[in-house]
Design an enzyme around this catalytic site. Structure first.
Site, mmCIF file in Angstrom:
data_model
loop_
_atom_site.group_PDB
_atom_site.id
_atom_site.type_symbol
_atom_site.label_atom_id
_atom_site.label_comp_id
_atom_site.label_asym_id
_atom_site.label_seq_id
_atom_site.Cartn_x
_atom_site.Cartn_y
_atom_site.Cartn_z
ATOM 1 C CE1 TYR A 192 -17.309 1.331 -22.172
ATOM 2 C CE2 TYR A 192 -18.185 -0.813 -22.592
ATOM 3 C CZ TYR A 192 -17.801 0.091 -21.851
ATOM 4 O OH TYR A 192 -18.093 -0.197 -20.433
ATOM 5 C CB SER B 64 -14.155 4.407 -13.589
ATOM 6 O OG SER B 64 -14.900 4.359 -14.842
ATOM 7 C CG ASP C 155 -2.206 -0.766 1.199
ATOM 8 O OD1 ASP C 155 -2.331 -1.281 -0.103
ATOM 9 O OD2 ASP C 155 -3.053 -0.739 2.259
#
Length: 649
Positions: free
Chosen positions: A425, A452, A394
């Site tokens: 797409y 996203s 992390d």
């Protein structure tokens, strides 16, 4: 690739500072970041006419909208200043949080205004490349071959752990799919069902190239659990230490593995996976004909900072392969301590021998002569990381990057073929080849769990790695500061005299020296041998030293806490209970012990003189909090209140 050597690095110039000491520089660079973006906008096709005129900007509703915007931001600022936690301050000794690097904050803002989405290369050509480069930086730090490995940024360690289990699960079912396909069933016909369940990671991955050459890989892949679903008789058991992060329990649910297929590995008195018991459990499963899906190990447990013996895990797998015909995937959850690997690397990024390493730490002034870190066993664990199949780390912990920034590194990027997907797409065939990865892995969205994702995070991480190389003179300097402070705190708490508050006396206890810089400690009323009272006392101190009081900015100390209980750890916490003076009968009755927990990540206390001043303040805060506790209890007793907290005898 980051600059390999940075001997003149000044840690104080990396952060805004607990008193905003670097405010002038930060504001100048923030203005630069914003101005550059505005110039970029105004310079794009200058032949285009402006949308908003000077007259428009003075129109009533226009100005009113701007005033409302300003008002909302004023409200937000007030809320943030009133209730946010001062992670930047050395008064914060709590969760695995700290101040963030100026360069990362600035890089994040700079990239954020372009709003790139790293799921799709066509809207993030710059930041996708930065993410791939940053992932490979981490792979190099762990000793992976950057030509063969692959890494990327996730939203956090939880998703990184999910991805490790995702590839392990799909890998486990590929041999069975091959054995069932009419064109390849003879390829593994010499292997029994048991042998198919126990093929090594490398052996299975090597099959992928041949299947691709035959043009049938995608067809076979749909016959794995990816298409056919999870079959428990194939998947096998997931071996996870008792010190595990809770994400592994959720992962077993999400991936259809089932909670009953999680096998807990006991921990020893230092909260590391018990090697003897790990070996016993593993060999017992193999003897029963059970497959092992994956073995999980931890480098930096979130509760006590323990680091498992990774070299012993590797040795066990080798023994199983050579003597029992069984193998399994190994994933290391190094979310907390992974970046500490940089302290073991020289300026060329090579692992130093142990004696050379300790000498280097002292020569560079990273560690005082009387402090030696890491322990030899911890050193061997870090050195063995290059042999495991995947690693969670992390950056938003020991990388000092703002949220959210987890990451996963995989030893062999070919394994991604087992999980990749395509959406026409989003992922186009004409995307240029990544100069850093050598293949189309720059199309991140096709090979990761998330959709996203902010490209600004990649810019922040990339910038940090360029300013702070992942070696002893880069990140090593910053991380060493916290380790040194933790050692000083450990020593001072260990030698803390009794604290007298009225007729009561309190002693401080501390858990054994941790592998990293997580300190667990507690207060005990002298002569009070009630474990229940001990737990109530420390829980109340935590409440007074946290946001539980509904105060943030005015609080004088912040810490965190945890409860070490029988359900999670068996009788291991009894060692500490006995150290505090509680009898075995007390432990058997209560079966948990409440402790205060401090991840000492601050870089601000590395000067010994400044630390001593800080320690004197800390001692007075301890006295103040204990006085509050005593006053509360005595007041409750006088008023015969229902508020019977039973802190004291």
């Amino acid at each position: 690739m980051p600059k390999s050597s940075n001997p003149n690095l000044n840690i104080d110039a990396l952060f805004l500072g607990p008193k905003s000491e670097n405010a002038v520089f930060f504001k100048e660079m923030m203005d630069y970041a914003v101005s550059e973006h505005m110039h970029w906008r105004s310079g794009f096709h200058p032949e285009d006419s402006a949308l908003i005129t000077s007259v428009d900007r003075y129109e009533h509703n226009y100005r009113e909208t701007l005033y409302r915007t300003e008002g909302i931001l004023n409200q937000l600022s007030a809320k943030l200043k009133n209730t946010s936690i001062p992670l930047f301050s050395p008064r914060y000794l709590g969760h695995i949080n700290a101040d963030t690097l100026m360069v990362s904050n600035l890089a994040y803002v700079m990239a954020m205004m372009y709003n790139p989405n790293n799921c799709s290369y066509e809207v993030s050509p710059t930041t996708t490349e930065l993410e791939i480069e940053s992932g490979l930086d981490l792979c190099r730090m762990f000793g992976y071959d950057p030509q063969q490995a692959w890494g990327h940024i996730t939203s956090g360690g939880t998703v990184a752990n999910y991805e490790g289990l995702w590839v392990a699960r799909n890998l486990k079912t590929l041999p069975f799919a091959i054995s069932q396909h009419p064109e390849t069933k003879n390829l593994l016909s010499h292997k029994s069902h048991q042998q198919l369940m126990n093929m090594s990671t490398t052996e299975v991955i090597d099959l992928i190239s041949g299947l691709k050459e035959q043009g049938i890989f995608n067809e076979i892949r749909e016959m794995t659990c990816r298409g056919a679903g999870v079959k428990p008789e194939i998947i096998g058991k997931l071996l996870v230490p008792q010190s595990k992060h809770y994400s592994w329990v959720k992962a077993a649910d999400i991936f259809g593995i089932g909670q009953e297929n999680i096998i807990p590995l006991p921990v020893n008195a230092e909260y590391q996976t018990d090697i003897a018991k790990m070996r016993e459990i593993t060999l017992s499963l193999i003897e029963k004909g059970e497959a092992i899906l994956a073995m999980i190990a931890v480098v930096g447990t979130t509760e006590v900072g323990a680091i498992d013996c990774i070299d012993e895990v590797i040795a066990l797998r080798k023994e199983c392969e050579e003597h029992h015909g069984a193998s399994f995937y190994i994933h290391v959850d190094a979310a907390y301590a992974g970046y500490a690997c940089s302290l073991l690397l020289d300026e060329q990024g090579k692992f130093m021998e142990y004696d050379e390493l300790i000498k280097k730490h002292h020569q560079l002034g990273l560690m005082p002569e009387n402090i030696v870190w890491p322990k030899p066993a911890v050193y061997q664990s870090f050195k063995a990381l290059k042999h495991v199949d995947s690693i969670t780390v992390d950056p938003h912990k020991m990388g000092f990057i703002q949220y959210s920034a987890g990451a996963i590194c995989m030893k062999d990027k070919r394994i991604l073929d087992l999980i990749s997907s395509q959406a026409v797409y989003v992922f186009q065939d004409n995307i240029p080849q990544s100069h850093s990865s050598g293949n189309n892995r720059n199309i991140l969205g096709s090979s990761i769990m998330e959709g996203s994702k902010a490209g600004a995070t990649a810019a922040a991480l990339w910038a940090a790695h360029r300013l702070l190389p992942l070696n002893v003179t880069g990140y090593g300097k910053v991380i060493a500061a916290g380790i040194v402070t933790a050692h000083w705190l450990l020593n001072n708490i260990k030698n803390m005299p009794l604290i007298k508050v009225g007729k009561y006396q309190f002693e401080m206890h501390i858990m054994p020296s941790p592998d990293f810089h997580m300190i667990n400690f507690s207060f005990k009323e002298t002569g009070n041998n009630s474990l229940r009272n001990h737990n109530a006392l420390n829980k109340r101190i935590y409440e007074l030293c946290s946001y539980s009081t509904k105060r943030a900015y005015t609080n004088d100390l912040f810490t965190s806490s945890t409860m070490l209980d029988y359900k999670e750890y068996g009788d291991t916490p009894q060692y500490y209970a006995e150290q505090c003076g509680f009898s075995q009968d007390e432990w058997q009755e209560i079966h948990h012990i409440y402790v205060l927990r401090a991840a000492v990540m601050t870089h601000c206390l590395r000067d010994e003189e400044y630390f001593e001043e800080y320690w004197e303040q800390l001692k007075s805060i301890f006295v103040k909090k204990l006085n509050q506790v005593v006053d509360e209890q005595e007041k409750a007793l006088r008023q015969k209140s229902d508020f019977n907290i039973s802190f004291l005898s």
